[in-house]
Design a protein around this motif. Sequence first.
Motif, PDB file in Angstrom:
ATOM      1  N   TYR B 637     -32.767  20.280  14.021  1.00  0.00           N
ATOM      2  CA  TYR B 637     -32.270  21.388  14.702  1.00  0.00           C
ATOM      3  C   TYR B 637     -32.728  22.799  13.826  1.00  0.00           C
ATOM      4  N   GLN B 643     -38.749  27.275  15.536  1.00  0.00           N
ATOM      5  CA  GLN B 643     -39.716  27.157  16.655  1.00  0.00           C
ATOM      6  C   GLN B 643     -39.598  27.968  17.770  1.00  0.00           C
ATOM      7  N   ALA B 647     -41.488  31.145  19.348  1.00  0.00           N
ATOM      8  CA  ALA B 647     -41.981  31.394  20.525  1.00  0.00           C
ATOM      9  C   ALA B 647     -41.463  32.606  21.257  1.00  0.00           C
TER      10      ALA B 647
ATOM     11  N   ALA C  95     -35.558  12.586  19.376  1.00  0.00           N
ATOM     12  CA  ALA C  95     -36.542  13.340  18.510  1.00  0.00           C
ATOM     13  C   ALA C  95     -36.230  14.903  18.911  1.00  0.00           C
ATOM     14  N   ALA C  96     -34.779  15.139  19.113  1.00  0.00           N
ATOM     15  CA  ALA C  96     -34.405  16.515  19.179  1.00  0.00           C
ATOM     16  C   ALA C  96     -35.180  17.357  20.014  1.00  0.00           C
ATOM     17  N   GLU C 123     -52.439  16.309  24.516  1.00  0.00           N
ATOM     18  CA  GLU C 123     -51.489  17.367  24.621  1.00  0.00           C
ATOM     19  C   GLU C 123     -51.808  18.611  25.372  1.00  0.00           C
ATOM     20  N   ARG C 127     -49.139  19.999  28.134  1.00  0.00           N
ATOM     21  CA  ARG C 127     -48.869  21.362  28.433  1.00  0.00           C
ATOM     22  C   ARG C 127     -49.012  22.135  29.299  1.00  0.00           C
ATOM     23  N   THR C 138     -36.914  25.742  22.809  1.00  0.00           N
ATOM     24  CA  THR C 138     -37.417  25.003  21.647  1.00  0.00           C
ATOM     25  C   THR C 138     -39.004  25.465  21.008  1.00  0.00           C
ATOM     26  N   GLY C 139     -39.429  26.539  22.103  1.00  0.00           N
ATOM     27  CA  GLY C 139     -40.901  26.540  21.766  1.00  0.00           C
ATOM     28  C   GLY C 139     -41.859  25.580  21.920  1.00  0.00           C
ATOM     29  N   TYR C 140     -41.317  24.411  22.884  1.00  0.00           N
ATOM     30  CA  TYR C 140     -42.148  23.503  23.395  1.00  0.00           C
ATOM     31  C   TYR C 140     -42.471  22.244  22.306  1.00  0.00           C
ATOM     32  N   ASP C 141     -42.438  22.656  21.255  1.00  0.00           N
ATOM     33  CA  ASP C 141     -43.029  21.723  20.283  1.00  0.00           C
ATOM     34  C   ASP C 141     -42.518  20.336  20.407  1.00  0.00           C
ATOM     35  N   LYS C 142     -41.035  20.208  20.148  1.00  0.00           N
ATOM     36  CA  LYS C 142     -40.555  18.833  20.104  1.00  0.00           C
ATOM     37  C   LYS C 142     -40.564  18.062  21.701  1.00  0.00           C
ATOM     38  N   VAL C 144     -43.300  18.475  23.898  1.00  0.00           N
ATOM     39  CA  VAL C 144     -44.537  18.133  23.791  1.00  0.00           C
ATOM     40  C   VAL C 144     -44.595  16.781  22.986  1.00  0.00           C
ATOM     41  N   ARG C 145     -44.222  16.975  21.811  1.00  0.00           N
ATOM     42  CA  ARG C 145     -44.397  15.828  21.034  1.00  0.00           C
ATOM     43  C   ARG C 145     -43.472  14.447  21.487  1.00  0.00           C
ATOM     44  N   LEU C 148     -45.504  12.957  24.403  1.00  0.00           N
ATOM     45  CA  LEU C 148     -46.799  12.233  23.865  1.00  0.00           C
ATOM     46  C   LEU C 148     -46.411  11.112  23.237  1.00  0.00           C
TER      47      LEU C 148
END
Lengths: 288, 775, 157
Positions: B637, B643, B647, C95-96, C123, C127, C138-142, C144-145, C148
């Motif tokens: 977190y 992150q 963004a 995966a948060a 990826e 997206r 989240t900025g989408y990072d987690k 998208v991961r 996947l």
Amino acid sequence: MRYEAPETLDAAVALLAGESGVAKVLAGGTDLLVQLRSGMLEPALVVDIKRIPETRRIDAEAGGFRIGAAVTGAEMGEHEELVAAWPGVVEAMELIGSTQIQGRATPGGNLCNASPAADCVPALAAAGATARIVGPDGSRELAVEDLVEGPGKIRLKRGEFVASLFLPERAAGQGDAYLRFIPRTEMDIAVVGAGVCLTLDGDGRCTAARVALGAVGPRVILAEEAAAGLVGTTLDEAALEALAAATSAAATPIDDKRGTTDFRRKVVGVLARRAAAVARDRAQGEKA
Amino acid sequence: MPDQSVLPRQFRVVGQRKRRPDGIDKVTGRARFGADMTAPGMLWGLVLRSPHPHARIRSIDTSKAEALPGVKAVVTGRDFEGGERDDVSINCMAGGKALYDGHAVAAVAATSKHAARAALKLIEVDYEVLPHVTDVDAAMQPDAPLLHEDMVTDGLQPPPDRPSNIAARHEIGHGDVETGFAEADEIVELSFKTEATHQGYIEPHACVASVSPDGSADLWVCTQGHFMVRNVCAAMLGLESSQLRVTASEIGGGFGGKTTVFIEPVALALSRKANRPVKMQMTRAEVFRATGPTASSSVDCRVGVTKDGRITAAQAELRYQGGAFAGAGADMGAMAIFTPYDIAHVKAVAWDVVTNRPKLAAYRAPGAPMAAFAAESTLDEAARRIGMDPLELRLKNAAREGTKAAYGPTFPRIGLTACLEAVRDSAHYKAPLGPNQGRGLACGFWFNFGGETCTTVNVNKDGTIGLSVGTPDIGGSRASMCAMAAEEFGVPYEKVRTVIADTASLGYNDVTDGSRVTFSSGLATIQASRQAIKRLCQRAAIMWGIDEEAVVWEDGHAKPASPNAGDFAPLSLAEIAAESANTGGPIAGHHEVNAEGAGVSFGVHLCDLEVDPETGFVKVLRYTAAQDAGKAVNPDYVEGQMQGGSAQGIGWALNEGYVYGEDGKLQNAGFLDYRIPVASDLPMIDAIIVEEPNPGHPYGVRGVGETSIAPPLAAVGNAIRAATGVRLTETPMAPPRILAALDAKVGDPDGRMTGQERDAPGKKARDGLPDDGLP
Amino acid sequence: MTVTVTTTINGDHEEFVCEADETLLDALRDHLGLTGSKEGCGTGDCGACSVMLDGRLVCACLVLAAEAEGRRVETIEGMAEGGELHPLQQKFLDAAALQCGICTPGFLVAAKALLERNPDPSETEVRYWLAGNLCRCTGYDKIVRAVLDTAAEMRSA
């Protein structure tokens, strides 16, 4: 507000013609429901045309395709023959909104919403598409670029609606493409759009061209001079640069929250040039 | 500052990536957010909003609306005159004037949404439309339309003799900047503007209010601070705090935007009048028009450097407008602007200005991103002038332990150089770039906050732990609280449940802001747990018949402190809890504190992007954020905060911004044209957690929520500069702006600066130099 | 005008009465108590109300409730099978891939629709498929991961 979901074209016409107040046609609803919710529109009647079989089919017709007005973008993208024949038109439709919007949005709605920035309209106009209009006086066909009068205005009489679109047979050596500019990668309304449809002869020389521009005027612009300039060329760099300059000159854009006049005029030329290159490659790809 | 000795230690639970306890309800749709509550007999409330940016309200006729079937209550500003009528109250419901497009002027409650909507149309408001102003520089002009007849600039000596839109002037700094600039080999001077942005939380404000005729009331609301909501609403409506119980729902994003009230007092007023529960939920358009976006800004920045890269002086003038009421946060910008650097001569002057826009609310490091945009862009240009790597320039001047910040404090241990080194040592920093691509670096700073906190921990008879905190969980803080309590008690993480207690169940807690929750509620959780552990030891002592001083707590068990204390098998927490009825009753711990020592936070961001030279389209290719977390209680977190903030900052830099027309109306009140980044706009965001322990917290924790939004504006701008050769000085750095700058460069053989600076609208002829008098 | 609608939601037969201009999202949330689908914008721009309508991913805010007559609707509430979470739900949890959680139901419904169509997305495909689901935390990072990783696990299961 009254909601009706007739199952025949005639029933839909009768409902629309019989309503004295504001009557709206519901296809995908991605524009209509937003207008309803914001309160900018308070129709007395909404006629959902999705239960009418003719609006929900893609049929082969005269070597081309008849696309029901309420076929969704996702369904067009899944139709292999349509994608193979008119990739530019399908791409234009698929650019509209998100995956979720694609599950609902329709070419009929995109056309009849009459936004100057509608993505599929320049592609349809470049492809030479027509709209089939049904109404109390029967049905008629109209070129898509002639249907739209101005922002939010279409040339339909009371009781009339667009039931389907027709894309003609794709000629040998023909290719189409549509490109638009948005500031993000997805989810925006076109700041500029350019649809190009080209026909090449066996030597790679352009024999016919249609160029249609979106979001640079109150309605779609058929850039006829710009297109005529391509005919007879081999679509080399000089011809494409000339196309860019001619489309920029043909554009009549405005400043608004999405872009400036200067930006739109310049970028419409860039996009027309790039779209023409894609259309050329597609036309040649078929020949090869 | 309390003495929190941070000793190197091994953590058992803290620092692990634990699953969040509220997660399962959130992945199944069961979690209840603001709009997910209903009440028996509930009415729907809606607000009528001003269509004018500035208008005197001559009269409001609600009689037709009241007569509509289904309508149970209508309120206007008059209904709030019995309580405190401060800026917040007037912002929630206009008084004599509507001060911005979207300002609430009346509200209705009806048995259906339809009836409420119809009733709004029947309310007749007689407006006298007044001239308006929405730009900060224009609002400072002597002839600008005046918002408040009684606003006299604070902080000027002698005080001005006439009112203006300038609420206050602030100045911070040390040394003498002219001496510093005299030492410089190069002086870079640039002016910047940033447009207002919105937090863009996906959940619109929503609440359910229920007021009984006896004055007791309940409010369910999505908020970052339900105790604040209680106090503010009670004062506004003349209720007693004890009578108004506020329960915080799950909150669908806040980022600072839910640290005040908008519809809550209105819902209470409607409910009181109708004697029925009232539910209100803003539309997205209302959220944009009438909640609290950021300030927009206009900043002049001047930095002097020597050839070998020493910053000799830094000076800035910051002009922020924060909407129709005082408090634009320019002072925070001035305090933050040069703080990452050790500079002998610093001066920053801040002007706090009002305009006909909605009253700002906090947004993640409020005031800092626009200041950092100016400072970090100017520094980037300075590095170019002297031919020095921008990271090296920053490392050379970076604040460290012992540096005196211009806003006052001398820093204890901080992590800026560690962040810079982490970025320098990353693979990203050395990766090659292609054509039309550029790399930008920027630093950011945020103060962090402690604040009033009150926490209770209960040891249950089955050996589990119930923890009550008063700070709404906006990003996984319940998971962190569970981890810290589990760490102290020595029980498994899963044995602790943390709830956000309502306002009747705990003492006052400040709002979830200032990146304070993991720090302050964490600190209070640790101390409350230690108090409960002390009691567990007392109970064990009773069970063993020995002195309590002879019992210690280790690994979740009470043990005799030494062989002298007696030979007893360790007692587990569960064993002691099970016997609690026989040893003195329930076992609990409590801690209340006004926490200090939050520990400042620094971050360093690195951005790669590509610019389409023909369209100005920007694609962000790679992004790395390094930040000092002190101690990451739950790294998942912490990364998420870094992150997410990155963004948001990228969005601010590239495409987000309020668009006001000449008519003073907001033109992009929706997610279609207020363009926050979508998934396909962004790359993965590499988060590097740096851990320089905060001496003010038992575990070394620093707040991590806010800093990450400060660097991206300049990181993006610096990368665009590197990719294209043009310096953008105005956000959003959207394609039309970039393309115009590229076109201007074509006609400018120097190519170093663009027309942007020369033509920056609103920038007055002041030789680029801040002055101290009124403009 | 009110409309009586008979439909199937998460496999269950449902009947409700609504106004003709109410959306499917209004019906789910206000008439059927299915508040897992969220209203973030009401204009189809945020995806928080993503549901499946006859197997097609849509925004419930852009569907009239009356249109659901005779159709099949699937919402977040139907994603877990009994006590068993869908692998995407489990992965988001592990995966948060959520912070505040308001967008999570929409992301899960949309991601499930993607993996049913394309079990091995890149990826970029993830997206773009999820571009209509806004997340501000989240900025989408987690996220998208997580999609996947779930796809990889489901392929090897």
